[in-house]
Design an enzyme around this catalytic site. Structure first.
Site, mmCIF file in Angstrom:
data_model
loop_
_atom_site.group_PDB
_atom_site.id
_atom_site.type_symbol
_atom_site.label_atom_id
_atom_site.label_comp_id
_atom_site.label_asym_id
_atom_site.label_seq_id
_atom_site.Cartn_x
_atom_site.Cartn_y
_atom_site.Cartn_z
ATOM 1 N N GLY A 122 3.541 11.583 -17.278
ATOM 2 C CA GLY A 122 3.372 10.453 -16.434
ATOM 3 C C GLY A 122 1.874 9.703 -17.602
ATOM 4 N N HIS A 160 -6.754 3.989 -10.291
ATOM 5 C CA HIS A 160 -7.613 4.787 -8.870
ATOM 6 C C HIS A 160 -8.563 4.098 -8.228
ATOM 7 C CE1 HIS A 160 -4.706 7.419 -8.858
ATOM 8 N NE2 HIS A 160 -5.578 8.550 -9.863
ATOM 9 N N ALA A 220 1.697 6.617 -6.418
ATOM 10 C CA ALA A 220 1.798 6.848 -7.033
ATOM 11 C C ALA A 220 1.872 8.723 -7.393
ATOM 12 C CB ALA A 220 1.037 6.662 -8.543
ATOM 13 N N CYS A 274 1.939 2.967 -15.407
ATOM 14 C CA CYS A 274 2.855 3.351 -15.430
ATOM 15 C C CYS A 274 3.998 3.634 -16.327
ATOM 16 C CB CYS A 274 3.765 3.684 -13.558
ATOM 17 S SG CYS A 274 2.021 3.961 -12.357
#
Length: 233
Positions: free
Chosen positions: A74, A79, A144, A175
């Site tokens: 990815g 976060h 995610a 992303c």
């Protein structure tokens, strides 16, 4: 072995990313050796950006904020407070069924969202969980997924936006996606929904799928010694 759960720390005691990474590594090694049961770590991170192996330079924070490289598949993600993060460290029943494992994580997140009146969806060609375009806005991402499997045992996992600030996503190409935004459970329902409120639902849904997730201790399984990156972010 039964699946266990470890609530590492939630707000206001946020977990530093590197501390959690060390916990993952130690637990992963123990599960591989059959010295610890498959365990899901559940926590809230202090704010951090992490970059998977496919992250490109132009996707990084526009203001030069530091990014931690990680060994999942990815791209770039954030976060932080208000986001529930889960790191399942699981000896898979079928170590080669990576797609099936990712699909199980998706099923868990969709089921949890439904319990709060939110209709989560899969989107072809894109990992994670989405809300499709409606009167509230265009298609947007609410969770995610980013994993790695090594010696038949999983690492990394998922993040679910509960009541976090979305401003950090504005500093990156999250992303690798330029044509969709992000959302939270709080925004979608108009109610305060904290990670602490969501956590029991995550545990319930993982527990319901325990028999299909967990195999023999990894050291007893015949698994090639290689790492596999899964669909992510």
């Amino acid at each position: 072995m039964m699946l266990e759960f470890s609530e590492v720390r939630l707000a206001p005691n946020f977990v530093d990313y590197m501390q959690a990474w060390e916990m993952q590594q130690k637990l992963h090694d123990a599960v591989v050796e059959g010295q610890a049961p498959s365990t899901v770590l559940l926590l809230e991170h202090a704010a951090v950006y992490t970059a998977g192996k496919r992250t490109e330079d132009h996707e990084r924070p526009f203001d030069g904020t530091p990014v931690i490289p990680v060994d999942r598949g990815g791209k770039l993600t954030w976060h932080g407070p208000g986001q529930l993060v889960g790191y399942p460290i699981i000896a898979l029943a079928d170590p080669h069924a990576i797609r099936e494992y990712v699909a199980t994580l998706e099923d868990i997140l969709i089921a949890v969202l439904a319990q709060f009146g939110i209709k989560g969806e899969r989107v072809d060609g894109r990992a994670g969980i989405w809300l499709l375009a409606d009167a509230k806005g265009p298609t947007r991402k609410i969770a995610a997924i980013g994993i790695r499997v090594h010696n038949g045992v999983t690492m990394h996992g998922f993040s679910l936006n509960c009541d976090n600030d979305l401003a950090p996503y504005g500093q990156i190409i999250a992303c690798g996606i330029t044509d969709a935004g992000a959302t939270t459970m709080e925004l979608e329902t108009g109610r305060n929904i904290s990670p602490a409120q969501v956590l029991p639902h995550i545990i319930k849904e993982f527990s319901a799928r325990e028999a299909t997730l967990i195999g023999a201790p990894a050291h007893e399984a015949v698994v090639p010694a290689r790492a596999t990156e899964g669909a992510t972010q």
